[in-house]
Each structure stands twice: as structure tokens, then as C-alpha cells.
Scaffold this motif. Structure first.
Motif, mmCIF file in Angstrom:
data_model
loop_
_atom_site.group_PDB
_atom_site.id
_atom_site.type_symbol
_atom_site.label_atom_id
_atom_site.label_comp_id
_atom_site.label_asym_id
_atom_site.label_seq_id
_atom_site.Cartn_x
_atom_site.Cartn_y
_atom_site.Cartn_z
ATOM 1 N N THR A 189 0.842 -1.197 0.000
ATOM 2 C CA THR A 189 0.000 0.000 0.000
ATOM 3 C C THR A 189 0.871 1.238 0.000
ATOM 4 O OG1 THR A 189 -1.806 -1.100 1.180
ATOM 5 C CG2 THR A 189 -1.763 1.306 1.258
ATOM 6 N N PHE A 190 0.647 2.110 -0.975
ATOM 7 C CA PHE A 190 1.338 3.396 -1.038
ATOM 8 C C PHE A 190 0.436 4.444 -0.391
ATOM 9 C CE2 PHE A 190 3.019 0.883 -4.483
ATOM 10 C CZ PHE A 190 4.381 1.142 -4.449
ATOM 11 N N ARG A 191 0.954 5.136 0.612
ATOM 12 C CA ARG A 191 0.178 6.140 1.326
ATOM 13 C C ARG A 191 0.857 7.508 1.203
ATOM 14 N NH1 ARG A 191 -1.989 3.748 7.120
ATOM 15 N NH2 ARG A 191 -3.790 2.652 6.243
ATOM 16 N N VAL A 192 0.159 8.461 0.587
ATOM 17 C CA VAL A 192 0.644 9.836 0.530
ATOM 18 C C VAL A 192 0.072 10.539 1.755
ATOM 19 C CG1 VAL A 192 0.735 11.973 -0.788
ATOM 20 C CG2 VAL A 192 0.697 9.769 -1.989
ATOM 21 N N GLU A 212 10.588 15.403 7.171
ATOM 22 C CA GLU A 212 11.316 15.490 5.907
ATOM 23 C C GLU A 212 11.344 14.205 5.084
ATOM 24 O OE1 GLU A 212 12.406 18.309 4.781
ATOM 25 O OE2 GLU A 212 11.995 19.434 6.603
ATOM 26 N N VAL A 213 11.211 13.038 5.698
ATOM 27 C CA VAL A 213 11.535 11.799 4.996
ATOM 28 C C VAL A 213 10.294 10.968 4.684
ATOM 29 C CG1 VAL A 213 13.832 11.712 6.008
ATOM 30 C CG2 VAL A 213 11.924 10.581 7.188
ATOM 31 N N ASN A 214 10.528 9.937 3.852
ATOM 32 C CA ASN A 214 9.540 8.911 3.533
ATOM 33 C C ASN A 214 10.009 7.615 4.201
ATOM 34 O OD1 ASN A 214 8.550 10.717 1.130
ATOM 35 N ND2 ASN A 214 10.698 10.324 0.687
ATOM 36 N N CYS A 215 9.212 6.565 4.133
ATOM 37 C CA CYS A 215 9.680 5.302 4.703
ATOM 38 C C CYS A 215 8.884 4.139 4.123
ATOM 39 C CB CYS A 215 9.577 5.313 6.229
ATOM 40 S SG CYS A 215 7.892 5.031 6.845
ATOM 41 N N ARG A 216 9.399 2.933 4.384
ATOM 42 C CA ARG A 216 8.648 1.715 4.141
ATOM 43 C C ARG A 216 8.547 1.001 5.490
ATOM 44 N NH1 ARG A 216 9.265 -3.851 4.844
ATOM 45 N NH2 ARG A 216 11.481 -3.416 4.597
ATOM 46 N N THR A 217 7.328 0.753 5.898
ATOM 47 C CA THR A 217 7.112 0.063 7.166
ATOM 48 C C THR A 217 6.165 -1.098 6.924
ATOM 49 O OG1 THR A 217 6.218 0.273 9.410
ATOM 50 C CG2 THR A 217 5.354 1.807 7.761
ATOM 51 N N GLY A 218 6.687 -2.307 7.032
ATOM 52 C CA GLY A 218 5.884 -3.485 6.737
ATOM 53 C C GLY A 218 5.461 -3.485 5.275
ATOM 54 N N ALA A 219 4.159 -3.573 5.035
ATOM 55 C CA ALA A 219 3.626 -3.593 3.678
ATOM 56 C C ALA A 219 3.188 -2.212 3.203
ATOM 57 C CB ALA A 219 2.453 -4.563 3.599
ATOM 58 N N ASP A 220 3.568 -1.179 3.955
ATOM 59 C CA ASP A 220 3.191 0.197 3.600
ATOM 60 C C ASP A 220 4.408 1.000 3.155
ATOM 61 O OD1 ASP A 220 0.590 -0.333 4.276
ATOM 62 O OD2 ASP A 220 0.659 0.674 6.219
ATOM 63 N N VAL A 221 4.253 1.689 2.032
ATOM 64 C CA VAL A 221 5.222 2.700 1.612
ATOM 65 C C VAL A 221 4.579 4.050 1.926
ATOM 66 C CG1 VAL A 221 6.362 3.803 -0.346
ATOM 67 C CG2 VAL A 221 6.291 1.306 -0.183
ATOM 68 N N VAL A 222 5.161 4.775 2.870
ATOM 69 C CA VAL A 222 4.594 6.051 3.302
ATOM 70 C C VAL A 222 5.366 7.171 2.609
ATOM 71 C CG1 VAL A 222 3.945 7.500 5.247
ATOM 72 C CG2 VAL A 222 4.018 5.007 5.522
ATOM 73 N N ILE A 223 4.649 7.951 1.823
ATOM 74 C CA ILE A 223 5.256 9.024 1.035
ATOM 75 C C ILE A 223 4.893 10.353 1.668
ATOM 76 C CG2 ILE A 223 5.377 10.123 -1.232
ATOM 77 C CD1 ILE A 223 4.535 7.431 -2.450
ATOM 78 N N ILE A 246 11.335 8.167 -4.853
ATOM 79 C CA ILE A 246 10.665 7.719 -3.626
ATOM 80 C C ILE A 246 10.124 6.301 -3.810
ATOM 81 C CG2 ILE A 246 8.718 8.118 -2.071
ATOM 82 C CD1 ILE A 246 8.943 11.112 -2.743
ATOM 83 N N VAL A 247 9.360 6.108 -4.893
ATOM 84 C CA VAL A 247 8.742 4.801 -5.124
ATOM 85 C C VAL A 247 9.806 3.728 -5.313
ATOM 86 C CG1 VAL A 247 7.311 3.477 -6.739
ATOM 87 C CG2 VAL A 247 6.613 5.789 -6.051
ATOM 88 N N ASN A 248 10.801 3.997 -6.157
ATOM 89 C CA ASN A 248 11.827 2.985 -6.431
ATOM 90 C C ASN A 248 12.648 2.657 -5.189
ATOM 91 O OD1 ASN A 248 11.275 2.514 -9.201
ATOM 92 N ND2 ASN A 248 12.320 4.421 -9.748
ATOM 93 N N HIS A 249 12.976 3.667 -4.389
ATOM 94 C CA HIS A 249 13.779 3.431 -3.185
ATOM 95 C C HIS A 249 13.015 2.565 -2.181
ATOM 96 C CE1 HIS A 249 17.010 4.587 -0.306
ATOM 97 N NE2 HIS A 249 16.036 4.433 0.602
ATOM 98 N N GLU A 250 11.754 2.938 -1.921
ATOM 99 C CA GLU A 250 10.999 2.209 -0.895
ATOM 100 C C GLU A 250 10.565 0.827 -1.383
ATOM 101 O OE1 GLU A 250 11.330 3.358 1.877
ATOM 102 O OE2 GLU A 250 11.758 5.467 1.474
ATOM 103 N N VAL A 251 10.233 0.687 -2.657
ATOM 104 C CA VAL A 251 9.915 -0.639 -3.190
ATOM 105 C C VAL A 251 11.170 -1.516 -3.169
ATOM 106 C CG1 VAL A 251 9.229 -1.911 -5.268
ATOM 107 C CG2 VAL A 251 7.959 0.111 -4.557
ATOM 108 N N GLY A 252 12.341 -0.904 -3.395
ATOM 109 C CA GLY A 252 13.589 -1.656 -3.272
ATOM 110 C C GLY A 252 13.743 -2.250 -1.884
ATOM 111 N N HIS A 253 13.419 -1.472 -0.848
ATOM 112 C CA HIS A 253 13.449 -2.018 0.519
ATOM 113 C C HIS A 253 12.444 -3.159 0.667
ATOM 114 C CE1 HIS A 253 16.365 0.665 2.152
ATOM 115 N NE2 HIS A 253 15.602 1.756 2.130
ATOM 116 N N TRP A 254 11.244 -2.975 0.103
ATOM 117 C CA TRP A 254 10.220 -4.012 0.192
ATOM 118 C C TRP A 254 10.684 -5.304 -0.490
ATOM 119 C CZ3 TRP A 254 6.930 -6.398 -3.473
ATOM 120 C CH2 TRP A 254 5.826 -7.065 -2.937
ATOM 121 N N LEU A 255 11.522 -5.144 -1.540
ATOM 122 C CA LEU A 255 12.072 -6.304 -2.238
ATOM 123 C C LEU A 255 13.287 -6.889 -1.527
ATOM 124 C CD1 LEU A 255 11.808 -4.996 -5.917
ATOM 125 C CD2 LEU A 255 10.444 -6.829 -4.878
ATOM 126 N N GLY A 256 13.692 -6.259 -0.436
ATOM 127 C CA GLY A 256 14.785 -6.791 0.364
ATOM 128 C C GLY A 256 16.138 -6.157 0.124
#
Length: 302
Positions: A189-192, A212-223, A246-256
Motif C-alpha cells: 500500500t502506497f500512502r501519501v 522530511e523523509v519517507n519510509c517503508r514500514t511493513g507492507a506500507d510505503v509512506v510518502i 521515492i517509489v523505487n527506493h521504498e519498493v527496493g526495501h520491500w524487495l529486500g
């Protein structure tokens, strides 16, 4: 009365008559002169403007002061020809909410002359975007949500995120596939969200990262809404391009994948680099892969 006496008397009467005529003539001439003088004085205001140029009225005339507007400095407004000072007309300026695409840009992520209103906090409730594109039938299901009152159209945000996920320079090149959904079956889930809500969801504690920042927490990408709208001060590109990072960086974390750093001066910064903390000699880059399919890597950060 003798003829001689009558002659004398007639002569005197004739002389008197001539004198009276001369007096009337002189009086009439004087009266006419006075009348003409009076008439001439009264006619001066009427006749004089016809004889002399009306410089006073010319000075008041708009045509007397009209000049073409001189080129103005590039300050975002132009002057309208035909006025003494010009009427401000806003020039077209860059829109931080540009949704024209996700390709490379040449602007700056430091905002624009016309910035959108960006609330710093919100109610913490989210609106789920309706289906924005006809995507693939298979792939990881994802959904897009926007915090209530953030000022971002959820469908528009979903359309941009779907385009980033499907770009050949993104994780698609590594075999990742995504499809948009609207229900709880979403695995990502992407959350703006506003800055305050982002800090809460991401549990931001580092002082210089608050707000200032974005993050990936569990199954959520918070923008972070601020970053979505303005980009980053460290990123040399328009906000629409920074959204791809933002999307590529946080999805990269989600991919490990973990963080990477700059591979060398002048090289593209890896998408897995925390570019908001500085480029360390690299150049801004939003994509994991280049157009030839090569992974843009850097040394791993312990």
C-alpha cells in the motif's frame, strides 16, 4: 425777415446740424470701439485655443505618455504594452503538481515559483484511489491511498505510481510485476501522507529527519506529502522525477534491498542511496537501472 438774414440763419443751422452729426459719428465710433473691445476680450478663451497649440491638454492625454513596455527582468511577470507601468501578467511558471510523466527532468527539486498549498498535518484518515489504469492481470496487488485534505487527487497519484512501477528503468527490469487493486487484498500500500502523519507512521525520531523523509514500514510505503509536492533540496530534478525515486527506493526495501552509497564522483547516485542526505559527489538519479538495462549500484552501507 430779409433775404440776407435768412441766409445767415440758415447757414448757422446747417453748421449746427453738421456739428451734431459729427458728434453722433464720434460717439458711435467710440461705442463701437468699446463694444468690439469687450467682444474681443470675451472671445479670447474661445479663439485663442484655435490659434495656439493646447499643450496643457496634450500633457494630460494618455497618448502623450504611452511608451512600449521595456523588457522586464525574468521575475515571473511581464508588462503589458500600452500602459505607463504595465499590468502584471503572471507568466507561465513550472507546476509542482506536474503529472505529465515520470521521465528525466532538468528542473530543480527545490520547489517552484508557484507552489501548491501543503498542509503539514492531517486527520490520519485515507482515501483509497479508484482504478487508475488498465494494468496487467497478474503481479503483486498494490493500492494507493491519500490522506484526507492533502490536496492530492488519489487517482492521479495512483496513475503516476503505476507508471513508475511499470517503467523499464524500475524494478520491472528485475522481474517485479505489480497490478493495482482497491481492496484489502493489496500486498503493498502506497500512502501519501502529511509530514506529521508520516512521522507517526514511520516512527521518525532523528531530529533532522522529522517532517522530511519517507519510509517503508511493513507492507506500507509512506510518502511524505512535502516530498511528493516539492521534491528534495538535494535532488537536481523536478518533483515528478523525485516521486520516481521515492517509489523505487521504498519498493527496493520491500524487495529486500539495503542502502547503497555513491560509487564515485560524477556517477549516477543509486536509487537505493539516501540522496536526501547529500549526493557525495554523485549526480541525481531516480532509477535502479539505466536505459540499457544496467543496474546502477554503489557500495553497500553497513
Amino acid at each position: 425777415m430779409s433775404e440776407q438774414r435768412r441766409a445767415v440763419t440758415g447757414s448757422r443751422r446747417l453748421s449746427a446740424l453738421r456739428r451734431r452729426r459729427r458728434r453722433r459719428t464720434r460717439i458711435g465710433a467710440i461705442g463701437a470701439t468699446v463694444c468690439l473691445a469687450a467682444l474681443g476680450t470675451a472671445a479670447v478663451p474661445i479663439l485663442l485655443p484655435r490659434l495656439l497649440p493646447d499643450t496643457a491638454s496634450q500633457a494630460r492625454s494618455p497618448e502623450a505618455v504611452l511608451t512600449p513596455a521595456a523588457p522586464s527582468p525574468d521575475t515571473g511577470v511581464s508588462q503589458t504594452p500600452g500602459t505607463a507601468t504595465g499590468s502584471p501578467r503572471p507568466s507561465k511558471s513550472p507546476d509542482a503538481r506536474n503529472t505529465s510523466g515520470t521521465g528525466p527532468g532538468t528542473g530543480t527539486g527545490k520547489g517552484s515559483a508557484s507552489q501548491p498549498a501543503i498542509p503539514s498535518s492531517g486527520p490520519g484518515t485515507f482515501e483509497t484511489a479508484a482504478l487508475a489504469t488498465t494494468g496487467p492481470a497478474s503481479g503483486t496487488p498494490f493500492r494507493v491511498q491519500v490522506e484526507t485534505g492533502a490536496g492530492v487527487d488519489p487517482v492521479d497519484a495512483a496513475r503516476q505510481i503505476a507508471a513508475i512501477l511499470d517503467d523499464q528503468r524500475g524494478w520491472r527490469r528485475a522481474g517485479a510485476r505489480f497490478r493495482q487493486v482497491t481492496g484489502p487484498e493489496a500486498e503493498l500500500t502506497f500512502r501519501v501522507a502529511t509530514a506529521t502523519t508520516t512521522d507517526q507512521l514511520c516512527d521518525v525520531r532523528q531530529a533532522d529527519h522529522i517532517g522530511e523523509v519517507n519510509c517503508r514500514t511493513g507492507a506500507d510505503v509512506v510518502i511524505n506529502l512535502k516530498r511528493w509536492q516539492l521534491g528534495s533540496p538535494e535532488f537536481d530534478g523536478p518533483p515528478v522525477e523525485y516521486r520516481a525515486l521515492i517509489v523505487n527506493h521504498e519498493v527496493g526495501h520491500w524487495l529486500g534491498r539495503g542502502h547503497e552509497t555513491c560509487p564515485g564522483p560524477g556517477r549516477p547516485a543509486p536509487a537505493m542511496m539516501q540522496q536526501i542526505d547529500g549526493l557525495k559527489g554523485c549526480v541525481s538519479n531516480a532509477w535502479p537501472y539505466d536505459t540499457r538495462g544496467r543496474y546502477l549500484s554503489g557500495p553497500a552501507v553497513p
